[in-house]
Design a protein around this motif. Structure first.
Motif, mmCIF file in Angstrom:
data_model
loop_
_atom_site.group_PDB
_atom_site.id
_atom_site.type_symbol
_atom_site.label_atom_id
_atom_site.label_comp_id
_atom_site.label_asym_id
_atom_site.label_seq_id
_atom_site.Cartn_x
_atom_site.Cartn_y
_atom_site.Cartn_z
ATOM 1 N N UNK A 1 -37.429 13.671 -51.593
ATOM 2 C CA UNK A 1 -38.040 13.089 -50.400
ATOM 3 C C UNK A 1 -38.721 14.152 -49.547
ATOM 4 N N UNK A 2 -38.105 15.342 -49.436
ATOM 5 C CA UNK A 2 -38.738 16.433 -48.687
ATOM 6 C C UNK A 2 -40.101 16.761 -49.276
ATOM 7 N N UNK A 3 -40.138 16.927 -50.606
ATOM 8 C CA UNK A 3 -41.396 17.306 -51.259
ATOM 9 C C UNK A 3 -42.386 16.150 -51.269
ATOM 10 N N UNK A 4 -41.896 14.937 -51.454
ATOM 11 C CA UNK A 4 -42.789 13.770 -51.527
ATOM 12 C C UNK A 4 -43.482 13.516 -50.199
ATOM 13 N N UNK A 5 -42.783 13.753 -49.106
ATOM 14 C CA UNK A 5 -43.348 13.494 -47.785
ATOM 15 C C UNK A 5 -43.936 14.742 -47.132
ATOM 16 N N UNK A 6 -43.959 15.846 -47.854
ATOM 17 C CA UNK A 6 -44.453 17.090 -47.268
ATOM 18 C C UNK A 6 -45.938 17.007 -46.945
ATOM 19 N N UNK A 7 -46.286 17.453 -45.770
ATOM 20 C CA UNK A 7 -47.685 17.547 -45.358
ATOM 21 C C UNK A 7 -48.062 18.974 -44.983
ATOM 22 N N UNK A 8 -47.123 19.684 -44.362
ATOM 23 C CA UNK A 8 -47.413 21.023 -43.856
ATOM 24 C C UNK A 8 -47.741 22.001 -44.986
ATOM 25 N N UNK A 9 -46.879 22.071 -45.994
ATOM 26 C CA UNK A 9 -47.130 22.981 -47.108
ATOM 27 C C UNK A 9 -48.376 22.570 -47.892
ATOM 28 N N UNK A 10 -48.561 21.253 -48.049
ATOM 29 C CA UNK A 10 -49.741 20.779 -48.777
ATOM 30 C C UNK A 10 -51.020 21.179 -48.062
ATOM 31 N N UNK A 11 -51.029 21.051 -46.740
ATOM 32 C CA UNK A 11 -52.216 21.405 -45.971
ATOM 33 C C UNK A 11 -52.455 22.910 -45.982
ATOM 34 N N UNK A 12 -51.370 23.697 -45.968
ATOM 35 C CA UNK A 12 -51.509 25.154 -45.906
ATOM 36 C C UNK A 12 -51.865 25.753 -47.263
ATOM 37 N N UNK B 1 -52.698 0.242 -48.411
ATOM 38 C CA UNK B 1 -52.272 0.100 -49.801
ATOM 39 C C UNK B 1 -51.802 1.446 -50.349
ATOM 40 N N UNK B 2 -52.515 2.512 -49.987
ATOM 41 C CA UNK B 2 -52.082 3.849 -50.403
ATOM 42 C C UNK B 2 -50.720 4.185 -49.810
ATOM 43 N N UNK B 3 -50.530 3.844 -48.538
ATOM 44 C CA UNK B 3 -49.240 4.096 -47.899
ATOM 45 C C UNK B 3 -48.125 3.301 -48.567
ATOM 46 N N UNK B 4 -48.419 2.055 -48.963
ATOM 47 C CA UNK B 4 -47.415 1.247 -49.652
ATOM 48 C C UNK B 4 -47.075 1.836 -51.014
ATOM 49 N N UNK C 1 -43.234 3.398 -52.471
ATOM 50 C CA UNK C 1 -42.469 2.772 -53.554
ATOM 51 C C UNK C 1 -41.481 3.731 -54.213
ATOM 52 N N UNK C 2 -41.874 4.964 -54.617
ATOM 53 C CA UNK C 2 -40.882 5.853 -55.246
ATOM 54 C C UNK C 2 -39.694 6.152 -54.350
ATOM 55 N N UNK C 3 -39.939 6.386 -53.071
ATOM 56 C CA UNK C 3 -38.838 6.682 -52.152
ATOM 57 C C UNK C 3 -37.905 5.481 -52.017
#
Length: 267
Positions: free
Chosen positions: A196-207, A237-240, A244-246
């Motif tokens: 869940x940490x990696x799936x919802x990560x935004x900070x590392x992805x952006x950096x 739809x993308x958010x949905x 789903x995996x989580x």
């Protein structure tokens, strides 16, 4: 009886409040006009056009996030499990200092870790790569995983491991064959949260993704908003799809999270 009904009613209201964002996303994702306000409680003419657009535009990003999250789980468990067992069962003078260091690492803000890793990854060529994102998310998940698994492994009776050692099993064999199966619940718990940490990560992805070559779904949604503000059905739809995996993992693993680490180990 009255108190029980009151508690049930309060629980239903709280559940409805928590699920309302999911309902809103699902409702908007099925609208044909791409607006942000639903026409009714349920769409009168639902369509899957938003999902078709989302899969076409964000399908690769969903796969990228799945690879990063799965890799983070594997690396986190491989490193955190033996470290947690060592801190739980072995008696050394430096154990308390080691725990203090892990706690300090857990309290470091993510932006500080991201900036440090960016400088390191730039010099070794791991920017804009899936291994780089896996390492970054693992650095964030390992301290948490060690602390969680250590609390479970401290309750493992030492007599179980000692019996295996007497039968000729080495230290590593005892850990893999005895400790790991007993600690299944803690492993699933840490693995779930690492995912869940990696799936919802935004900070590392952006950096770490400076060229747009590797784009997890969180970053994809962020950039998606800039060019699709008039197609909110595709955005929702993308958010949905990203939820789903989580949801599946939480439903499957919920009974393991609350279970004891040594349940059924000693009869």
């Amino acid at each position: 009886m009255v108190k029980q009904r009151l508690r049930t009613a309060i629980a239903i209201v709280l559940l409805a409040l928590m699920l309302f964002p999911v309902y809103w996303m699902l409702n908007i994702s099925l609208l044909p006009n791409g607006g942000t306000l639903p026409e009714s409680l349920f769409p009168s003419n639902p369509t899957l056009d938003g999902y078709v657009t989302a899969i076409h535009d964000q399908g690769q990003n969903l796969v990228t996030s799945l690879l990063v999250a799965s890799g983070t789980v594997v690396v986190t468990l491989v490193i955190a499990a033996p470290a947690a067992y060592a801190l739980a069962q072995f008696r050394f003078r430096w154990i308390n200092w080691g725990l203090l260091t892990i706690l300090i690492c857990q309290m470091i803000p993510g932006i500080v870790i991201a900036n440090a890793l960016y400088t390191l990854f730039e010099s070794i060529g791991l920017l804009n790569s899936i291994p780089g994102l896996i390492i970054a998310n693992t650095a964030n998940a390992i301290p948490f995983g060690i602390l969680i698994m250590r609390s479970f492994m401290m309750s493992i009776p030492s007599s179980i491991v000692e019996a295996a050692r007497v039968d000729g099993a080495g230290l590593m064999r005892s850990f893999v064959s005895i400790v790991m199966p007993i600690s299944r619940n803690s492993l699933i718990t840490v693995g779930l949260f690492a995912f869940l940490f990696a799936w919802s990560d935004f900070l590392f992805a952006l950096t770490m993704s400076t060229k747009g070559q590797i784009t997890p779904v969180t970053l994809g949604i962020f950039t998606y908003l800039g060019v699709n503000v008039s197609q909110w059905n595709a955005v929702m739809a993308t958010a949905m799809l990203a939820s789903i995996p989580a949801i599946i993992l939480l439903v499957i693993a919920q009974r393991y999270i609350a279970a004891g680490a040594t349940g059924g180990a000693v009869k």
